[in-house]
Design a protein around this motif. Structure first.
Motif, mmCIF file in Angstrom:
data_model
loop_
_atom_site.group_PDB
_atom_site.id
_atom_site.type_symbol
_atom_site.label_atom_id
_atom_site.label_comp_id
_atom_site.label_asym_id
_atom_site.label_seq_id
_atom_site.Cartn_x
_atom_site.Cartn_y
_atom_site.Cartn_z
ATOM 1 N N ILE A 512 0.840 -1.198 0.000
ATOM 2 C CA ILE A 512 0.000 0.000 0.000
ATOM 3 C C ILE A 512 0.873 1.246 0.000
ATOM 4 O O ILE A 512 0.613 2.221 -0.721
ATOM 5 C CB ILE A 512 -0.956 -0.002 1.209
ATOM 6 N N GLU A 513 1.940 1.230 0.796
ATOM 7 C CA GLU A 513 2.838 2.379 0.871
ATOM 8 C C GLU A 513 3.597 2.581 -0.434
ATOM 9 O O GLU A 513 3.772 3.702 -0.911
ATOM 10 C CB GLU A 513 3.814 2.206 2.033
ATOM 11 N N THR A 514 4.069 1.494 -1.038
ATOM 12 C CA THR A 514 4.845 1.602 -2.270
ATOM 13 C C THR A 514 3.981 2.077 -3.432
ATOM 14 O O THR A 514 4.382 2.951 -4.206
ATOM 15 C CB THR A 514 5.483 0.245 -2.616
ATOM 16 N N TYR A 515 2.797 1.515 -3.564
ATOM 17 C CA TYR A 515 1.928 1.895 -4.680
ATOM 18 C C TYR A 515 1.201 3.217 -4.437
ATOM 19 O O TYR A 515 0.633 3.787 -5.377
ATOM 20 C CB TYR A 515 0.911 0.786 -4.948
ATOM 21 N N LYS A 516 1.208 3.695 -3.178
ATOM 22 C CA LYS A 516 0.600 4.984 -2.824
ATOM 23 C C LYS A 516 -0.860 5.075 -3.257
ATOM 24 O O LYS A 516 -1.340 6.113 -3.722
ATOM 25 C CB LYS A 516 1.399 6.151 -3.423
ATOM 26 N N ILE A 517 -1.576 3.978 -3.107
ATOM 27 C CA ILE A 517 -2.998 3.968 -3.464
ATOM 28 C C ILE A 517 -3.813 4.392 -2.246
ATOM 29 O O ILE A 517 -3.766 3.724 -1.212
ATOM 30 C CB ILE A 517 -3.454 2.566 -3.913
ATOM 31 N N PRO A 518 -4.561 5.506 -2.327
ATOM 32 C CA PRO A 518 -5.439 5.857 -1.203
ATOM 33 C C PRO A 518 -6.568 4.841 -1.084
ATOM 34 O O PRO A 518 -7.201 4.490 -2.081
ATOM 35 C CB PRO A 518 -5.961 7.247 -1.572
#
Length: 562
Positions: A512-518
């Motif tokens: 989630i942090e790497t892809y930065k998807i809210p």
């Protein structure tokens, strides 16, 4: 299995408190923490594939449903007015009901008008030979305006944060009489880190909304603001920023083109002030908007930030609404006079109001029709030329059976009217396993029909594997982005938050942090802390709701984010 009577968590405007990480059940284990777990893109792709391959995923055959092409009916989605608290009840039969904005009609620091209204009722002021009183309801200005404009519930009087809402209500045909322009003083402003403020002063000489919009347009300032459909400061900032490009025609070509350039470099639109402040604390933002009364009462903003006022003043005007009898008009007038007494203005000052009284509005009042058009413009232009790819992830575990699932379906079917045609939409459901009910596709009439069909086909059973559903949604989005790198990915999770099967947050946090998807989490009677754990990773919002207001809140959320 999630406990019965819980649905999903909805966003929208409202929650007070900070997002905190907790560990729930077997899925939210210890060691979750907030420590960054970002990994390289190559490793992330390998990990995502590995997790995905460990999940039982079924591809459902798309089913078409009947779509409703009628425009959005906000009034139809609003819950019963009893959802919004009466902070002061009338003490006589001769009374007026007043809708008041939340910064002054709550409790404690935000309870100034509550305390004054209680004193007014104790004073037993006589009108038309009978003692008079007021009934005060605490409701956000934008939500109050929706009730009034739709006719679902029209109070006798309305005191929003600023005059923009009064102008908008009047433009919708509601008889509106301004009783007083000011109950107490307040202003909206941009809160900048001191370092960024000093940097911009050195370059521009002074700071105002014009220099701020120029700095944002030139990608020199990372700033967030709040939803102009719901937030008084957000609406104020929208029309003020349009005015910096062309004050003579807020909706003209020059203003629109300038706004598009500016908006392309705005990294964050928040549904709530709390969500935006959390993003600022993370170091993501150089600046964000806030009312001065909130700013002076926020101890964590002292020293390291500078407040720059903008736009119209937030002086809490008071309006009489509708064709009121003479005695009700007199009660409203008596209340305005009572509030203006020195002792009550001194009380307001102690609670943070009446500061910056020397600030004069940067702009005149705006016609209500132009305000509504500006909101529509914002909805159309807020994402620039970058289309959104969104996957909805719905919990269909056994506890959703019956009324919970019925309301979930209703809220999504009504909420999907806010999804823009330029966006790309997919749908996933999960219980113990995960189903791809609708692959991501352009949200044209055909995709809309299959989205509705997917929602209508949902049935509840089994356990709750929330993080498996999120993994599948991430996989779908990454595959779609590989084909179209310009897409902006978003995930909406509708759940009770009580994961009891499948992967854990610890397993997928790094992805989630790497892809930065809210990931926006939406829940009913849910374990809100567990859902906040998911949303807070990339500064998305997580708001609780129940069966009464979930339709309205999901509509607000999708209106802002889609």
């Amino acid at each position: 299995m999630a406990s019965r009577g819980k649905i999903f968590m909805v966003l929208g405007a409202i929650a007070v408190g900070v997002f905190i990480l907790v560990f729930v059940g077997t899925s939210l284990t210890s060691n979750v923490g907030k420590t960054k777990q970002q990994i390289t893109s190559e490793d992330a792709a390998k990990r995502l594939d590995k997790l995905y391959n460990n999940i039982s995923v079924s591809m459902e055959k798309p089913i078409k449903g009947q779509i409703d092409l009628d425009p959005v009916d906000v009034g139809d989605s609003l819950p019963d007015i009893s959802k919004y608290p009466v902070t002061v009840d009338n003490s006589t039969n001769n009374f007026v009901e007043i809708f008041s904005s939340i910064e002054k009609a709550g409790k404690g620091i935000d309870g100034w008008l509550t305390e004054v209204a209680e004193e007014f009722n104790k004073a037993k002021i006589v009108v038309n030979g009978k003692p008079a009183s007021v009934k005060l309801r605490n409701i956000a200005s934008g939500t109050a305006a929706d009730y009034i404009k739709s006719g679902k519930h029209v109070p006798d009087a309305f005191t929003p944060s600023n005059e923009l809402w009064g102008d908008m209500v009047k433009a919708h045909g509601v008889k509106t009489e301004l009783v007083t322009k000011r109950l107490t003083g307040n202003v909206a402003g941009v809160v900048l880190t001191k370092a960024k403020h000093d940097e911009l002063v050195e370059k521009y000489g002074s700071i105002n909304v014009k220099t701020l919009t120029d700095a944002i347009t030139d990608n020199e300032l990372a700033m967030g603001y709040t939803d102009p459909f719901a937030s008084s400061a957000g609406l104020n900032f929208l029309v003020t920023s349009l005015g910096t490009f062309d004050s003579s025609d807020l909706l003209g070509q020059k203003a629109v083109e300038g706004f598009e350039r500016f908006q392309a470099n705005v990294p964050f639109i928040a549904s709530t002030t709390i969500q935006m402040r959390d993003a600022a604390k993370s170091g993501m933002l150089d600046a964000f908007i806030l009312e001065y009364q909130t700013y002076v009462n926020a101890g964590d903003l002292k020293g390291g930030y500078v407040f720059v006022p903008f736009g119209v003043r937030h002086d809490s005007p008071l309006y009489a609404l509708g064709n009121l009898p003479k005695e009700k008009l007199e009660i409203i007038q008596k209340f305005a006079e009572f509030v203006e007494q020195e002792k009550y203005q001194t009380l307001a000052s102690k609670k943070g109001f009446n500061g910056l009284d020397d600030y004069r509005a940067e702009m005149d009042s705006v016609d209500g029709g132009i305000l509504s058009a500006a909101q529509r413009l914002w909805k159309e232009k807020k994402d620039g030329n970058k289309p959104i790819a969104a996957v909805f992830v719905a919990d269909v575990s056994g506890s959703m059976d019956g009324e919970p699932l019925n309301r979930l379906k209703e809220s999504l079917i009504k909420g999907q009217k806010y999804l823009g045609r330029d966006n790309n939409i997919g749908f996933v459901s999960y219980s113990s396993t995960v189903s791809v009910n609708l692959p991501i596709g352009k949200y044209d009439a055909n995709q809309q029909s299959m989205f509705v069909g997917a929602i209508n086909s949902l049935q509840a059973s089994g356990g709750t594997a929330t993080f498996d559903g999120i993994v599948v949604a991430m996989k779908m989005l990454q595959d779609e982005i590989a084909l179209n790198p310009d897409l902006k990915p978003v995930i909406f999770v509708l759940s009770d938050g009580e994961t009891n099967e499948g992967h854990s947050l610890k397993d997928i946090r790094g992805l989630i942090e790497t892809y930065k998807i809210p990931i926006y989490t939406i829940g009913y009677n849910a374990d809100i802390k567990a859902l906040q754990s998911i949303s807070s990773i990339n500064e998305a919002a997580s708001i609780n709701a129940d069966v009464d207001d979930v339709v309205y809140k999901i509509g607000n959320l999708l209106n802002v984010q889609m």
